[in-house]
Write a protein that holds these residues in place. Structure first.
Motif, PDB file in Angstrom:
ATOM      1  N   GLN A   1       0.585   4.314   3.365  1.00 50.24           N
ATOM      2  CA  GLN A   1      -0.706   3.660   4.848  1.00 50.24           C
ATOM      3  C   GLN A   1      -1.529   1.402   4.799  1.00 50.24           C
ATOM      4  O   GLN A   1      -0.982   1.588   3.779  1.00 50.24           O
TER       5      GLN A   1
ATOM      6  N   VAL B   1      -8.639   3.471   3.527  1.00 50.70           N
ATOM      7  CA  VAL B   1      -8.289   3.892   2.875  1.00 50.70           C
ATOM      8  C   VAL B   1      -8.588   4.982   2.073  1.00 50.70           C
ATOM      9  O   VAL B   1      -8.790   4.416   1.243  1.00 50.70           O
TER      10      VAL B   1
ATOM     11  N   ASP C   1      -7.909   6.880  -1.379  1.00 52.97           N
ATOM     12  CA  ASP C   1      -6.856   7.271  -1.899  1.00 52.97           C
ATOM     13  C   ASP C   1      -7.420   7.217  -3.694  1.00 52.97           C
ATOM     14  O   ASP C   1      -7.056   7.330  -4.504  1.00 52.97           O
TER      15      ASP C   1
ATOM     16  N   SER D   1       1.003  -1.144  -0.069  1.00 54.28           N
ATOM     17  CA  SER D   1       0.459  -0.096  -0.168  1.00 54.28           C
ATOM     18  C   SER D   1       0.658   0.936  -0.186  1.00 54.28           C
ATOM     19  O   SER D   1       1.821   1.082   0.514  1.00 54.28           O
TER      20      SER D   1
ATOM     21  N   ARG E   1      -3.631  -0.616   5.915  1.00 55.65           N
ATOM     22  CA  ARG E   1      -5.346  -0.805   4.857  1.00 55.65           C
ATOM     23  C   ARG E   1      -5.722  -1.874   5.288  1.00 55.65           C
ATOM     24  O   ARG E   1      -4.939  -2.935   5.713  1.00 55.65           O
TER      25      ARG E   1
END
Length: 167
Positions: free
Chosen positions: A111, A165, A167, A108, A113
Motif C-alpha cells: 500500500q 490506508v 489496515d 508498507s 501511505r
C-alpha cells in the motif's frame, strides 16, 4: 501495516546527530539509537524512537523493521488518534545544536501511505507540518529539510504521522 527501517538526523555540518537502524527489530515498541553524535544525550527519552498510542506494534516485517498497524485515513485522523513514530533529541549543554535534516525509509504492506513530519518547536497541529509526503511507495527514502531548528538548547520531540490506508 507500515515499517521504518532507518532514521537519521543530521547537523548543519552534515554529520549525523543520531541514527537508528531497525534491521533485526521485531515486535518492539521502543528502540534506542545505534549512534548518538557529540552534544546529544543518550539518556531516555532522548534518542529513543517509539510509537504513538494509536499504533499497534506487530511482527509483520519480522526481523527487518520497526513495524506497526494503523487505521488513520487523513492527517487529522492520525493527529487525533496518535498515529505516529516519535523521537526526542536532548542537547547535553546549553551551547545548542543545529538539526538541519531528517531522513527516513518507510515500507508498507503493498500500500502507498502518507507521512507528515512535525516537531515540538512548530507544534503538532495539521497547519504546523514541516513536510508532508502523500501517497508514498513502499521503500521510499524520505528526506526532510529543517529551517528553524538551529541553536536548540532544550529537548525537541519529532513525530512522523502515518496515514492514508486502513489496515
Amino acid at each position: 501495516i507500515f515499517c521504518a527501517t532507518q532514521f537519521t538526523l543530521q547537523s548543519q555540518t552534515g554529520y549525523p546527530l543520531a541514527h537508528w537502524d531497525f534491521n533485526g527489530i521485531s515486535g518492539a515498541s521502543t528502540v534506542k539509537a545505534i549512534y548518538t553524535g557529540g552534544g546529544i544525550s543518550s539518556v531516555a527519552p532522548s534518542t529513543y524512537v517509539s510509537f504513538g498510542s494509536g499504533v499497534a506494534v506487530c511482527n509483520w516485517y519480522t526481523g527487518n523493521g520497526f513495524t506497526g498497524r494503523q487505521t488513520a485515513i487523513t492527517l487529522n485522523d492520525a493527529i487525533n488518534d496518535h498515529v505516529y513514530l516519535s523521537f526526542t533529541i536532548t542537547p547535553l549543554s546549553s551551547t545548542g545544536i543545529n538539526i538541519t535534516d531528517i531522513s527516513y525509509t518507510a515500507f508498507s504492506q503493498n500500500q502507498n501511505r502518507s507521512f507528515a513530519l512535525f516537531s515540538s518547536i512548530n507544534g503538532f497541529n495539521a497547519a504546523n507540518a514541516i513536510q508532508i509526503n502523500e501517497n508514498v511507495a513502499s521503500g521510499t527514502r524520505l528526506n526532510y529539510s529543517l529551517t528553524n531548528h538551529i541553536n536548540i538548547t532544550s529537548p525537541v520531540e519529532f513525530r512522523v504521522y502515518v496515514y492514508g490506508v486502513y489496515d
